[in-house]
Write a protein that holds these residues in place. Structure first.
Motif, mmCIF file in Angstrom:
data_model
loop_
_atom_site.group_PDB
_atom_site.id
_atom_site.type_symbol
_atom_site.label_atom_id
_atom_site.label_comp_id
_atom_site.label_asym_id
_atom_site.label_seq_id
_atom_site.Cartn_x
_atom_site.Cartn_y
_atom_site.Cartn_z
ATOM 1 N N ASN A 21 0.807 -1.214 0.000
ATOM 2 C CA ASN A 21 0.000 0.000 0.000
ATOM 3 C C ASN A 21 0.843 1.269 0.000
ATOM 4 O OD1 ASN A 21 -2.378 -1.436 -0.012
ATOM 5 N ND2 ASN A 21 -2.560 -1.457 2.204
ATOM 6 N N SER A 22 2.136 1.154 0.167
ATOM 7 C CA SER A 22 3.007 2.322 0.245
ATOM 8 C C SER A 22 3.829 2.554 -1.012
ATOM 9 C CB SER A 22 3.946 2.179 1.440
ATOM 10 O OG SER A 22 3.203 2.166 2.625
ATOM 11 N N ILE A 23 3.672 1.703 -1.991
ATOM 12 C CA ILE A 23 4.391 1.871 -3.248
ATOM 13 C C ILE A 23 3.357 2.277 -4.296
ATOM 14 C CG2 ILE A 23 5.818 0.777 -4.989
ATOM 15 C CD1 ILE A 23 6.811 -1.120 -2.786
ATOM 16 N N LEU A 24 3.468 3.523 -4.775
ATOM 17 C CA LEU A 24 2.471 4.078 -5.675
ATOM 18 C C LEU A 24 3.033 4.264 -7.080
ATOM 19 C CD1 LEU A 24 1.174 6.911 -3.335
ATOM 20 C CD2 LEU A 24 0.229 4.621 -3.605
ATOM 21 N N PHE A 25 2.169 4.132 -8.063
ATOM 22 C CA PHE A 25 2.533 4.433 -9.435
ATOM 23 C C PHE A 25 2.326 5.915 -9.682
ATOM 24 C CE2 PHE A 25 1.945 -0.078 -9.627
ATOM 25 C CZ PHE A 25 2.897 -0.488 -10.539
ATOM 26 N N PHE A 26 3.186 6.483 -10.538
ATOM 27 C CA PHE A 26 3.042 7.894 -10.858
ATOM 28 C C PHE A 26 3.512 8.151 -12.279
ATOM 29 C CE2 PHE A 26 7.473 7.684 -9.733
ATOM 30 C CZ PHE A 26 8.091 8.654 -10.507
ATOM 31 N N ARG A 27 3.145 9.348 -12.765
ATOM 32 C CA ARG A 27 3.594 9.792 -14.085
ATOM 33 C C ARG A 27 3.718 11.305 -14.048
ATOM 34 N NH1 ARG A 27 -0.476 8.356 -18.269
ATOM 35 N NH2 ARG A 27 -1.485 10.271 -17.668
ATOM 36 N N VAL A 28 4.741 11.832 -14.713
ATOM 37 C CA VAL A 28 4.912 13.269 -14.866
ATOM 38 C C VAL A 28 4.779 13.587 -16.346
ATOM 39 C CG1 VAL A 28 6.468 15.225 -14.594
ATOM 40 C CG2 VAL A 28 6.427 13.430 -12.848
ATOM 41 N N ASP A 29 3.823 14.457 -16.658
ATOM 42 C CA ASP A 29 3.628 14.949 -18.020
ATOM 43 C C ASP A 29 3.751 16.465 -17.976
ATOM 44 O OD1 ASP A 29 3.094 12.531 -19.407
ATOM 45 O OD2 ASP A 29 1.045 12.533 -18.639
ATOM 46 N N GLY A 30 4.934 16.948 -18.292
ATOM 47 C CA GLY A 30 5.150 18.393 -18.247
ATOM 48 C C GLY A 30 5.019 18.921 -16.837
ATOM 49 N N LYS A 31 4.007 19.753 -16.599
ATOM 50 C CA LYS A 31 3.799 20.350 -15.275
ATOM 51 C C LYS A 31 2.737 19.614 -14.469
ATOM 52 C CE LYS A 31 4.198 24.701 -14.704
ATOM 53 N NZ LYS A 31 3.993 26.143 -14.656
ATOM 54 N N ILE A 32 2.320 18.427 -14.913
ATOM 55 C CA ILE A 32 1.293 17.660 -14.206
ATOM 56 C C ILE A 32 1.888 16.365 -13.667
ATOM 57 C CG2 ILE A 32 -0.955 16.520 -14.384
ATOM 58 C CD1 ILE A 32 -1.086 19.579 -14.639
ATOM 59 N N LEU A 33 1.728 16.163 -12.361
ATOM 60 C CA LEU A 33 2.141 14.936 -11.673
ATOM 61 C C LEU A 33 0.878 14.180 -11.309
ATOM 62 C CD1 LEU A 33 4.029 13.048 -10.016
ATOM 63 C CD2 LEU A 33 3.901 14.740 -8.172
ATOM 64 N N THR A 34 0.799 12.922 -11.715
ATOM 65 C CA THR A 34 -0.379 12.107 -11.442
ATOM 66 C C THR A 34 0.036 10.880 -10.657
ATOM 67 O OG1 THR A 34 -1.359 12.815 -13.536
ATOM 68 C CG2 THR A 34 -2.350 10.911 -12.468
ATOM 69 N N PHE A 35 -0.647 10.633 -9.532
ATOM 70 C CA PHE A 35 -0.475 9.409 -8.751
ATOM 71 C C PHE A 35 -1.672 8.510 -9.047
ATOM 72 C CE2 PHE A 35 1.868 12.490 -6.122
ATOM 73 C CZ PHE A 35 3.079 11.832 -6.030
ATOM 74 N N TYR A 36 -1.396 7.211 -9.260
ATOM 75 C CA TYR A 36 -2.445 6.263 -9.630
ATOM 76 C C TYR A 36 -2.810 5.284 -8.536
ATOM 77 C CZ TYR A 36 -1.583 7.965 -14.256
ATOM 78 O OH TYR A 36 -1.439 8.776 -15.336
ATOM 79 N N GLY A 37 -2.077 5.211 -7.497
ATOM 80 C CA GLY A 37 -2.329 4.206 -6.482
ATOM 81 C C GLY A 37 -1.380 3.037 -6.635
ATOM 82 N N THR A 38 -1.786 1.883 -6.131
ATOM 83 C CA THR A 38 -0.891 0.732 -6.067
ATOM 84 C C THR A 38 -0.907 -0.136 -7.319
ATOM 85 O OG1 THR A 38 -2.614 -0.547 -4.962
ATOM 86 C CG2 THR A 38 -1.044 0.642 -3.556
ATOM 87 N N VAL A 39 -1.764 0.179 -8.278
ATOM 88 C CA VAL A 39 -1.848 -0.568 -9.523
ATOM 89 C C VAL A 39 -1.681 0.425 -10.676
ATOM 90 C CG1 VAL A 39 -3.296 -2.092 -10.927
ATOM 91 C CG2 VAL A 39 -3.418 -2.205 -8.441
ATOM 92 N N PRO A 40 -0.883 0.093 -11.688
ATOM 93 C CA PRO A 40 -0.641 1.072 -12.755
ATOM 94 C C PRO A 40 -1.865 1.325 -13.630
ATOM 95 C CG PRO A 40 0.346 -1.013 -13.354
ATOM 96 C CD PRO A 40 -0.178 -1.163 -11.941
ATOM 97 N N LEU A 41 -2.256 2.568 -13.718
ATOM 98 C CA LEU A 41 -3.290 3.016 -14.651
ATOM 99 C C LEU A 41 -4.518 2.128 -14.677
ATOM 100 C CD1 LEU A 41 -0.854 3.898 -17.551
ATOM 101 C CD2 LEU A 41 -1.722 5.427 -15.818
ATOM 102 N N VAL A 42 -5.116 1.911 -13.541
ATOM 103 C CA VAL A 42 -6.306 1.074 -13.454
ATOM 104 C C VAL A 42 -7.475 1.802 -14.110
ATOM 105 C CG1 VAL A 42 -7.933 -0.018 -11.888
ATOM 106 C CG2 VAL A 42 -5.527 0.017 -11.327
ATOM 107 N N VAL A 43 -8.218 1.085 -14.930
ATOM 108 C CA VAL A 43 -9.401 1.674 -15.542
ATOM 109 C C VAL A 43 -10.382 2.023 -14.435
ATOM 110 C CG1 VAL A 43 -11.333 1.227 -17.095
ATOM 111 C CG2 VAL A 43 -9.054 0.350 -17.638
#
Length: 132
Positions: free
Chosen positions: A100-122
């Motif tokens: 529960n403490s390892i999160l997926f993330f992505r940086v697109d330019g000036k936007i940081l997105t955290f997805y939770g513990t599963v990558p890009l869940v629908v």
């Protein structure tokens, strides 16, 4: 001779390992919360929590982080990132290896997105931050 050269090139390419440690430079800086999306989540109760100047901020150096809620420090410590696969990166706070403490993330330019513990869940939640 060509076969030997081809074999040598293939051997070198196959023996190279990909670095699973991404460059943390993309995270360094101050990020302010802009909202939760990507699912049918309940919006924040405070409508001002997603406007610029809301005080819900996370800052990163190359190895440390600080979280602020309405400009009050609520948590700080260390973090590290790693490449999960070719398309996904993870962040782990304070060497906590629980799932529960390892999160997926992505940086697109000036936007940081955290997805939770599963990558890009629908239909999973996406927590968006904007770089200040």
């Amino acid at each position: 001779m060509k076969k030997l050269l081809l074999f040598g090139v293939l051997a070198v390419l196959l023996s190279c390992k990909k670095d699973k440690t991404p460059n943390n430079d993309q995270l360094i800086g101050k990020w302010e919360y802009r909202g939760t999306g990507g699912c049918e989540c309940v919006p924040p109760k405070d409508p001002n929590s997603v406007k610029p100047g809301n005080g819900n901020i996370i800052t990163f150096t190359s190895t440390t982080y600080q979280r602020f809620n309405k400009d009050t420090l609520i948590k700080s410590g260390t973090y590290r990132t790693r490449r999960y696969d070719d398309a996904h990166e993870q962040i782990m706070y304070d060497n906590d290896t629980s799932s529960n403490s390892i999160l997926f993330f992505r940086v697109d330019g000036k936007i940081l997105t955290f997805y939770g513990t599963v990558p890009l869940v629908v239909d999973g939640p996406e927590y968006k931050y904007e770089k200040l």
